[in-house]
Scaffold this active site. Structure first.
Site, PDB file in Angstrom:
ATOM      1  N   SER A   1       6.350  10.085   2.270  1.00  0.00           N
ATOM      2  CA  SER A   1       5.566  10.732   1.219  1.00  0.00           C
ATOM      3  C   SER A   1       5.592  12.243   1.405  1.00  0.00           C
ATOM      4  CB  SER A   1       4.126  10.248   1.256  1.00  0.00           C
ATOM      5  OG  SER A   1       4.071   8.839   1.243  1.00  0.00           O
TER       6      SER A   1
HETATM    7  N1  SAH Z   1       3.441   6.730   4.599  1.00  0.00           N
HETATM    8  C1  SAH Z   1       4.790   6.259   4.628  1.00  0.00           C
HETATM    9  C2  SAH Z   1       5.204   5.863   3.242  1.00  0.00           C
HETATM   10  C3  SAH Z   1       6.358   4.990   3.210  1.00  0.00           C
HETATM   11  S1  SAH Z   1       6.804   4.420   1.609  1.00  0.00           S
HETATM   12  C4  SAH Z   1       5.669   7.384   5.165  1.00  0.00           C
HETATM   13  O1  SAH Z   1       5.265   8.524   5.025  1.00  0.00           O
HETATM   14  O2  SAH Z   1       6.745   7.121   5.693  1.00  0.00           O
HETATM   15  C5  SAH Z   1       5.827   2.982   1.431  1.00  0.00           C
HETATM   16  C6  SAH Z   1       6.037   1.876   2.433  1.00  0.00           C
HETATM   17  O3  SAH Z   1       5.264   0.769   1.986  1.00  0.00           O
HETATM   18  C7  SAH Z   1       7.473   1.388   2.541  1.00  0.00           C
HETATM   19  O4  SAH Z   1       7.883   1.472   3.872  1.00  0.00           O
HETATM   20  C8  SAH Z   1       7.395  -0.057   2.054  1.00  0.00           C
HETATM   21  O5  SAH Z   1       8.277  -0.930   2.734  1.00  0.00           O
HETATM   22  C9  SAH Z   1       5.952  -0.403   2.339  1.00  0.00           C
HETATM   23  N2  SAH Z   1       5.399  -1.513   1.566  1.00  0.00           N
HETATM   24  C10 SAH Z   1       5.536  -1.791   0.238  1.00  0.00           C
HETATM   25  N3  SAH Z   1       4.878  -2.908  -0.093  1.00  0.00           N
HETATM   26  C11 SAH Z   1       4.302  -3.380   1.061  1.00  0.00           C
HETATM   27  C12 SAH Z   1       3.515  -4.520   1.391  1.00  0.00           C
HETATM   28  N4  SAH Z   1       3.166  -5.447   0.475  1.00  0.00           N
HETATM   29  N5  SAH Z   1       3.110  -4.667   2.675  1.00  0.00           N
HETATM   30  C13 SAH Z   1       3.454  -3.768   3.632  1.00  0.00           C
HETATM   31  N6  SAH Z   1       4.200  -2.673   3.391  1.00  0.00           N
HETATM   32  C14 SAH Z   1       4.628  -2.478   2.122  1.00  0.00           C
END
Ligand code: SAH
Length: 222
Positions: free
Chosen positions: A70
């Protein structure tokens, strides 16, 4: 990894982190606790070497597996909304660990972080990143975050980094009374908006904040 790499040089140096903080202040972030932690956390170690020089730009960057880290403003904004009006947090649940940057920011600000990710290689990356920073108040789970993480519930805070169409019921149930959840919620006609949900004695209070763009919240494990 050397200390020099951890601290960064040039485009990954402390000066570059300081400039990111000035931008966050210009963009309206005011919580000193959040600004201080983001100033001292090396964001460049969370992205691939080839992208390290872009780690402090105010943009989302690819972290593999079709996911993104993000943008700094969003991490700051969500953390600020979570912490607002609170002096301390015991347990915080994060859904969507990704590369672990938001996890690391939270781990510096609350007692314990519980972080759930549905893509195993990303969880492994996040673990190695937060180990480099010697953060030892984080537990990771490889699971579908729709179910929350019942074992350690209730949570004082829940932060969700992917956008569902509806707030998963399990997350509402695992929120403590007076607990706060920050979550991007997708409206099929109207994009996504950041919501803050506060649990009261017998209800939930919902506030709407910034329009946002998050990856979708997906069911099941990959
Ligand atoms: N805060 C993180 C954001 C990653 S993007 C960063 O800065 O790196 C969002 C993440 O949510 C992804 O890695 C995706 O795989 C995860 N995600 C999406 N749906 C999900 C779910 N149902 N349970 C767990 N993780 C999930």
């Amino acid at each position: 990894m050397t200390l020099r790499h951890l601290q960064g040089i040039g485009m990954t140096s402390q000066r570059t982190r300081d400039r990111m903080i000035s931008r966050l202040i210009e963009q309206g972030i005011t919580d000193e606790r959040v600004l201080k932690v983001m100033q001292s956390t090396p964001r460049h170690i969370f992205v691939d070497e080839a992208l390290a020089s872009r780690a402090y730009e105010d943009t989302a960057l690819p972290i593999g597996y079709n996911q993104t880290i993000s943008q700094p403003y969003i991490v700051a904004r969500m953390t600020e909304l979570l912490l607002e009006n609170k002096n301390s947090f015991n347990k915080v649940l994060e859904i969507g660990t990704g590369c672990g940057y938001q996890t690391a920011i939270l781990a510096n600000l609350v007692d314990e972080v519980y972080s759930v990710e549905r893509i195993l290689p990303l969880q492994k990356k996040a673990k190695s990143h937060t180990e480099l920073l010697k953060l030892n108040n984080i537990r990771y789970s490889y699971s579908d975050g729709s179910w929350g993480w019942q074992d350690y519930a209730p949570y004082d805070g829940i932060l969700v980094a992917a956008a569902p169409n509806q707030v998963p019921e399990a997350l509402l149930q695992q929120l403590a009374v007076d607990g706060v959840m920050v979550i991007p919620v997708a409206d099929p006609d109207d994009g996504q908006v950041l919501q803050r949900i506060t649990r009261t004695e017998n209800n939930f209070q919902v506030e709407q904040f910034d329009p946002v763009i998050f990856v979708p919240f997906l069911a099941g494990k990959e």
